[in-house]
Design a protein around this motif. Structure first.
Motif, PDB file in Angstrom:
ATOM      1  N   ASN B 133       0.863  -1.180   0.000  1.00 30.44           N
ATOM      2  CA  ASN B 133       0.000   0.000   0.000  1.00 30.44           C
ATOM      3  C   ASN B 133       0.897   1.227   0.000  1.00 30.44           C
ATOM      4  O   ASN B 133       1.458   1.617   1.025  1.00 30.44           O
ATOM      5  CB  ASN B 133      -0.903  -0.007   1.238  1.00 30.44           C
ATOM      6  CG  ASN B 133      -1.844   1.178   1.263  1.00 30.44           C
ATOM      7  OD1 ASN B 133      -1.518   2.246   0.755  1.00 30.44           O
ATOM      8  ND2 ASN B 133      -3.014   0.992   1.832  1.00 30.44           N
ATOM      9  N   CYS B 187      -9.311  -7.668   1.116  1.00 29.20           N
ATOM     10  CA  CYS B 187      -9.595  -6.232   1.276  1.00 29.20           C
ATOM     11  C   CYS B 187     -10.490  -5.744   0.157  1.00 29.20           C
ATOM     12  O   CYS B 187     -10.572  -4.529  -0.107  1.00 29.20           O
ATOM     13  CB  CYS B 187      -8.302  -5.420   1.374  1.00 29.20           C
ATOM     14  SG  CYS B 187      -7.422  -5.235  -0.171  1.00 29.20           S
ATOM     15  N   GLY B 188     -11.185  -6.662  -0.519  1.00 36.17           N
ATOM     16  CA  GLY B 188     -12.153  -6.273  -1.533  1.00 36.17           C
ATOM     17  C   GLY B 188     -11.520  -5.636  -2.754  1.00 36.17           C
ATOM     18  O   GLY B 188     -12.148  -4.805  -3.406  1.00 36.17           O
ATOM     19  N   ASP B 190      -9.340  -3.398  -3.046  1.00 33.62           N
ATOM     20  CA  ASP B 190      -9.289  -1.936  -2.926  1.00 33.62           C
ATOM     21  C   ASP B 190      -8.093  -1.552  -2.064  1.00 33.62           C
ATOM     22  O   ASP B 190      -8.046  -1.863  -0.871  1.00 33.62           O
ATOM     23  CB  ASP B 190     -10.591  -1.440  -2.284  1.00 33.62           C
ATOM     24  CG  ASP B 190     -10.637   0.083  -2.185  1.00 33.62           C
ATOM     25  OD1 ASP B 190      -9.572   0.742  -2.362  1.00 33.62           O
ATOM     26  OD2 ASP B 190     -11.730   0.616  -1.946  1.00 33.62           O
ATOM     27  N   HIS B 192      -7.224   1.036  -0.720  1.00 29.34           N
ATOM     28  CA  HIS B 192      -7.537   1.864   0.454  1.00 29.34           C
ATOM     29  C   HIS B 192      -7.968   1.018   1.653  1.00 29.34           C
ATOM     30  O   HIS B 192      -7.973   1.514   2.775  1.00 29.34           O
ATOM     31  CB  HIS B 192      -8.616   2.893   0.101  1.00 29.34           C
ATOM     32  CG  HIS B 192      -8.137   3.913  -0.875  1.00 29.34           C
ATOM     33  ND1 HIS B 192      -7.207   4.877  -0.553  1.00 29.34           N
ATOM     34  CD2 HIS B 192      -8.421   4.092  -2.203  1.00 29.34           C
ATOM     35  CE1 HIS B 192      -6.954   5.621  -1.618  1.00 29.34           C
ATOM     36  NE2 HIS B 192      -7.666   5.158  -2.637  1.00 29.34           N
ATOM     37  N   ASN B 193      -8.320  -0.247   1.399  1.00 26.18           N
ATOM     38  CA  ASN B 193      -8.672  -1.128   2.523  1.00 26.18           C
ATOM     39  C   ASN B 193      -7.464  -1.898   3.064  1.00 26.18           C
ATOM     40  O   ASN B 193      -7.581  -2.614   4.058  1.00 26.18           O
ATOM     41  CB  ASN B 193      -9.740  -2.146   2.093  1.00 26.18           C
ATOM     42  CG  ASN B 193     -11.067  -1.476   1.830  1.00 26.18           C
ATOM     43  OD1 ASN B 193     -11.343  -0.406   2.382  1.00 26.18           O
ATOM     44  ND2 ASN B 193     -11.900  -2.084   0.986  1.00 26.18           N
ATOM     45  N   LYS B 196      -6.161  -2.390   6.763  1.00 27.49           N
ATOM     46  CA  LYS B 196      -6.758  -3.419   7.640  1.00 27.49           C
ATOM     47  C   LYS B 196      -5.750  -4.553   7.902  1.00 27.49           C
ATOM     48  O   LYS B 196      -5.848  -5.262   8.899  1.00 27.49           O
ATOM     49  CB  LYS B 196      -8.007  -3.967   6.934  1.00 27.49           C
ATOM     50  CG  LYS B 196      -8.946  -4.724   7.838  1.00 27.49           C
ATOM     51  CD  LYS B 196     -10.179  -5.214   7.086  1.00 27.49           C
ATOM     52  CE  LYS B 196     -10.834  -6.342   7.890  1.00 27.49           C
ATOM     53  NZ  LYS B 196     -11.803  -7.093   7.111  1.00 27.49           N
TER      54      LYS B 196
END
Lengths: 258, 258
Positions: B133, B187-188, B190, B192-193, B196
């Motif tokens: 990320n 995280c789907g 994505d 931005h997730n 987590k």
């Protein structure tokens, strides 16, 4: 097979040691803090007493004649008594004088120059058994299969084994983590507060392991400061000094082996 | 010195492996589940890439000629790519073809009958680098000393290294824990997730390690079921069959050593 690149901390004990691999257990914490410095080998045998461990110890601790390519044990912790202190007549019971003699034997196995397992570089720390909470323990035994309707441990008897371990430490000049007194003080000397630290009256939770771990590190700082994790170099160097030009020279012989 | 009583799982990798000794890390969980069955040796080297690890691996994995009294490595996990995927020009960068070649070299070092490190009993599992990320990572680098004001990793580039690791696994017939895809799905898909699961954009938290550990155990169940912890006996017997009469005979030779 695993090559010899770093030395070892060996944790010898019963279920209190076997169970110490859980998050927060003293084995887990040592493994984390000694990462890239010393390996932690857990030699915890649930239910074992100091008599039964002797033939096991003579295998898990290498004889001098078997030490080719084998890592040195820089620190050995010995933590028994919780099972030895089972009531007389119980399978695990070891009489108090025999318990003391067994602990001394384990120490002499490592320390006597005439021993096949002689290892002058191995530092030793004893740990006393923790206080037992018979209220919790009898409840646990009642739910076992087959159930037991009486406690096979007694608060005062376990206390005697803790005191005996301290006496052995003093006589043998081995430092002692007094888990019994530390936990007893931490619960305000009230057996009814022991569930704060014991899962079933006999075994420690993470909070109790933290008390034992902190005391162990304090003894390492005071008695064996040269093996405190802060004082040991990493076995292989930090990545930020490695380049594609120097890595072969730098990494070829960076183990602690000698 | 530590005697040879039980075999080993060796975890070879970078900071993702070095950091896996924390509570919930895959090293901690393996240590807990393989208690009294296999020792877990953490050989995680923060910041290292697949080029620099090769001379290290040739020490931490014993040569055939050094294997007297040395435990067998029943399972070797190899987890690299997070540093190899640093951008070209960065100290840690390893070009993609070289990364694949290095992973293959590590596998061949163990598997080729002509290799000095040949170990036919060692099972291997590869793990892909996790997604990066860059939003988190650039924030982390900005707070370093000296600070960096740009990201030295890219999402798409790390993804290429993850895919390359899978290609090596397929070509070499080595099962792969696809940490990249597992975390990306979790995280789907994505970025931005990802916080987590990532502490700083690059490193895993306990929740992410659990996903990797579960996938690792699934591969062990499917590909190497004979070393699933449920299928292995404890090296020394359970205490409830030990008595003061039988313990010497029972415990003298209970190690897995052969």
């Amino acid at each position: 097979m695993a090559g010899y690149v770093q030395d070892v901390i060996m944790l010898l004990g019963d279920s209190l040691t076997q169970g110490a691999t859980v998050p927060g257990g003293y084995a887990q914490q040592l493994t984390e803090f000694y990462n890239r410095k010393l390996d932690v080998l857990v030699r915890g045998f649930s239910g074992y007493n100091t008599s039964w461990i002797i033939p096991v110890f003579e295998k898990v601790f290498a004889k001098a004649s078997e030490r080719q390519n084998v890592p040195k044990i820089q620190l050995l912790t010995i933590w028994f008594g919780a099972n030895d202190a089972a009531l007389p007549g119980e399978q695990q019971h070891v009489p108090l004088p025999k318990y003391k003699q067994n602990l001394s034997n384990l120490i002499h196995t490592v320390r006597d120059p005439g021993s096949q397992w002689y290892s002058p570089e191995t530092r030793i720390i004893l740990i006393t058994p923790p206080p037992v909470n018979t209220y919790q323990w009898v409840e646990f035994l009642r739910n076992c299969d087959p159930p037991k309707d009486y406690s096979d441990r007694q608060f005062d008897l376990t206390k005697q084994y803790a005191e005996a371990a301290k006496e052995v430490g003093e006589a043998e000049k081995v430092p002692v983590v007094d888990a019994w007194t530390l936990l007893w003080e931490a619960c305000g000397q009230d057996e009814h507060n022991l569930p704060k630290f014991l899962t079933d009256g006999l075994h420690l939770n993470a909070e109790a392991y933290k008390i034992v771990f902190d005391a162990l590190m304090k003894i390492i700082s005071e008695e064996y400061p040269e093996i405190h994790h802060d004082r040991l170099d990493m076995v292989y160097p930090s990545w930020d000094i490695i380049t594609d030009e120097n890595y072969l020279d730098l990494l070829k012989d960076s183990s602690s082996r000698n």
